[in-house]
Design an enzyme around this catalytic site. Structure first.
Site, mmCIF file in Angstrom:
data_model
loop_
_atom_site.group_PDB
_atom_site.id
_atom_site.type_symbol
_atom_site.label_atom_id
_atom_site.label_comp_id
_atom_site.label_asym_id
_atom_site.label_seq_id
_atom_site.Cartn_x
_atom_site.Cartn_y
_atom_site.Cartn_z
ATOM 1 N N ASP A 53 -2.984 -10.787 -3.266
ATOM 2 C CA ASP A 53 -4.131 -11.259 -2.350
ATOM 3 C C ASP A 53 -4.724 -12.469 -2.761
ATOM 4 O OD1 ASP A 53 -5.479 -10.166 -4.580
ATOM 5 O OD2 ASP A 53 -6.606 -8.788 -3.550
ATOM 6 N N SER A 54 -4.199 -13.034 -3.889
ATOM 7 C CA SER A 54 -4.609 -14.243 -4.521
ATOM 8 C C SER A 54 -4.079 -15.258 -3.671
ATOM 9 C CB SER A 54 -3.891 -14.466 -5.990
ATOM 10 O OG SER A 54 -2.623 -14.255 -6.034
ATOM 11 N N ASP A 92 -0.349 -6.446 -1.988
ATOM 12 C CA ASP A 92 -1.428 -6.232 -2.533
ATOM 13 C C ASP A 92 -2.128 -5.634 -1.182
ATOM 14 O OD1 ASP A 92 -2.458 -6.437 -5.076
ATOM 15 O OD2 ASP A 92 -2.848 -8.447 -4.938
ATOM 16 N N LYS A 121 0.044 -2.402 -4.114
ATOM 17 C CA LYS A 121 -0.871 -2.503 -5.362
ATOM 18 C C LYS A 121 -2.319 -2.431 -4.765
ATOM 19 C CE LYS A 121 -1.350 -6.536 -7.812
ATOM 20 N NZ LYS A 121 -2.969 -6.722 -7.608
ATOM 21 N N GLU A 123 -6.606 -2.004 -6.460
ATOM 22 C CA GLU A 123 -7.437 -2.210 -7.494
ATOM 23 C C GLU A 123 -8.391 -0.986 -7.688
ATOM 24 O OE1 GLU A 123 -9.716 -5.934 -7.235
ATOM 25 O OE2 GLU A 123 -7.803 -7.271 -7.091
ATOM 26 N N GLU A 190 -5.329 -6.917 -16.089
ATOM 27 C CA GLU A 190 -5.810 -8.282 -15.892
ATOM 28 C C GLU A 190 -7.007 -8.706 -16.944
ATOM 29 O OE1 GLU A 190 -5.974 -9.956 -12.071
ATOM 30 O OE2 GLU A 190 -6.574 -11.890 -12.800
HETATM 31 O O1 KIV Z 1 -3.212 -11.288 -6.328
HETATM 32 C C1 KIV Z 1 -2.862 -11.490 -7.608
HETATM 33 O O2 KIV Z 1 -2.173 -12.626 -7.728
HETATM 34 C C2 KIV Z 1 -2.687 -10.416 -8.568
HETATM 35 C C3 KIV Z 1 -2.239 -11.124 -9.936
HETATM 36 C C4 KIV Z 1 -3.218 -11.742 -10.600
HETATM 37 C C5 KIV Z 1 -1.926 -9.607 -10.649
HETATM 38 O O3 KIV Z 1 -3.305 -9.491 -8.414
#
Ligand code: KIV
Length: 273
Positions: A53-54, A92, A121, A123, A190
């Site tokens: 999600d980055s 994500d 994934k 959180e 992280e």
């Molecule tokens: O969204 C992302 O890039 C991440 C990584 C920092 C693990 O979750």
């Protein structure tokens, strides 16, 4: 060393992640958000790709990952899946998509899995244990994410290292054990102290994948554009640059600009007769 697409070796399932830990093999992960880079990653031995999600920050210039929603994640997951056909792709679950009850989370999960993800994934753990359990029971490999959880940036008051006090360290360890019990196949750690990441790694049978969490983790992940040195404004200590991308790209574009303005591009060979 990069290998041809047909022979590139890498993990291809959640099961391979568990095997790697049992056999003491380090796991490599990298983020990717688009087709062009996915095609390049397909030629490498990276074990897995994260459509993180980055993307909201790296590609869309937003200030945090809370601006990624399910349609953004679907679009980028589809593009990556088209480019990296043989890679294990983790996507994500975006902000709040797994906090509105099991049914809503399953809808979000269906969208991302249909877009080409092989695993998801999310959180944290508290308050969405039921979601994690239902996803796992539904045959969806789930990866956890503890320590600095970027979707909670406003609760932290910034992107800060987590687990520095004894209490917070114990809490992260407890959550990691709980995630393992819920059936996740791996957990991203992280921005936590290396000593804590080491303790968690030894306490779990599932692999830990670190980012800013030291060398003891079972694997490492970096944001592709950070690793390629493409972001001039962002240089956290854990994000080693394996390439000076910003400089190389700006130089290349400047060369093109200069060649056009000098009337030197295109040449006769670059023109049709
Ligand atoms: O969204 C992302 O890039 C991440 C990584 C920092 C693990 O979750």
């Amino acid at each position: 060393m990069a290998m041809p697409i047909e022979t590139a070796r890498s993990a291809s399932s959640a099961r391979d992640f568990l095997l790697a830990k049992q056999e003491g093999r380090k796991l490599s992960m990298i983020t990717c958000y688009d087709y062009a880079f996915a095609r390049l990653l397909q030629m490498t031995e990276m074990d897995a790709i994260l459509v993180g999600d980055s993307v909201a920050m790296v590609v869309h210039g937003r200030p945090s990952t809370i601006h990624a929603d399910i349609s953004m994640m679907r679009l980028h997951t589809e593009a990556v899946a088209r480019g990296a056909k043989d890679k294990f792709i983790v996507a994500d679950m975006p902000f709040l998509s797994y906090r509105k009850g099991v049914a809503a989370a399953l809808d979000a999960a269906q969208t991302l899995m249909s877009a080409g993800a092989h695993a998801l994934k999310l959180e944290g753990v508290s308050g969405h244990e039921d979601v994690i359990q239902r996803l796992v029971e539904s045959g969806i490999p789930v990866m956890g994410h503890l320590g600095l959880q970027p979707q909670s940036v406003h609760a932290y008051g910034g992107f800060r290292v987590q687990g520095k006090t004894d209490d917070s360290a114990q809490d992260i360890l407890r959550q990691a054990v709980e995630l393992e019990q819920l059936g996740v196949f791996g957990v991203v750690l992280e921005c936590i102290p290396a000593k804590l990441a080491c303790e968690i790694t030894h306490a779990l049978r599932i692999p830990t994948i670190g980012i800013g969490a030291g060398a003891a983790c079972d694997g490492q992940i970096l944001v592709l554009q950070d690793m390629l040195g493409m972001n001039v404004d962002f240089r956290p200590k854990f994000a080693r640059r394996f390439f000076e991308g910003a400089r190389s790209i700006v130089n290349a574009v400047e060369s093109f600009d200069a060649a056009v303005k000098a009337g030197e591009f295109p040449s006769l060979e670059e023109s049709y007769r």
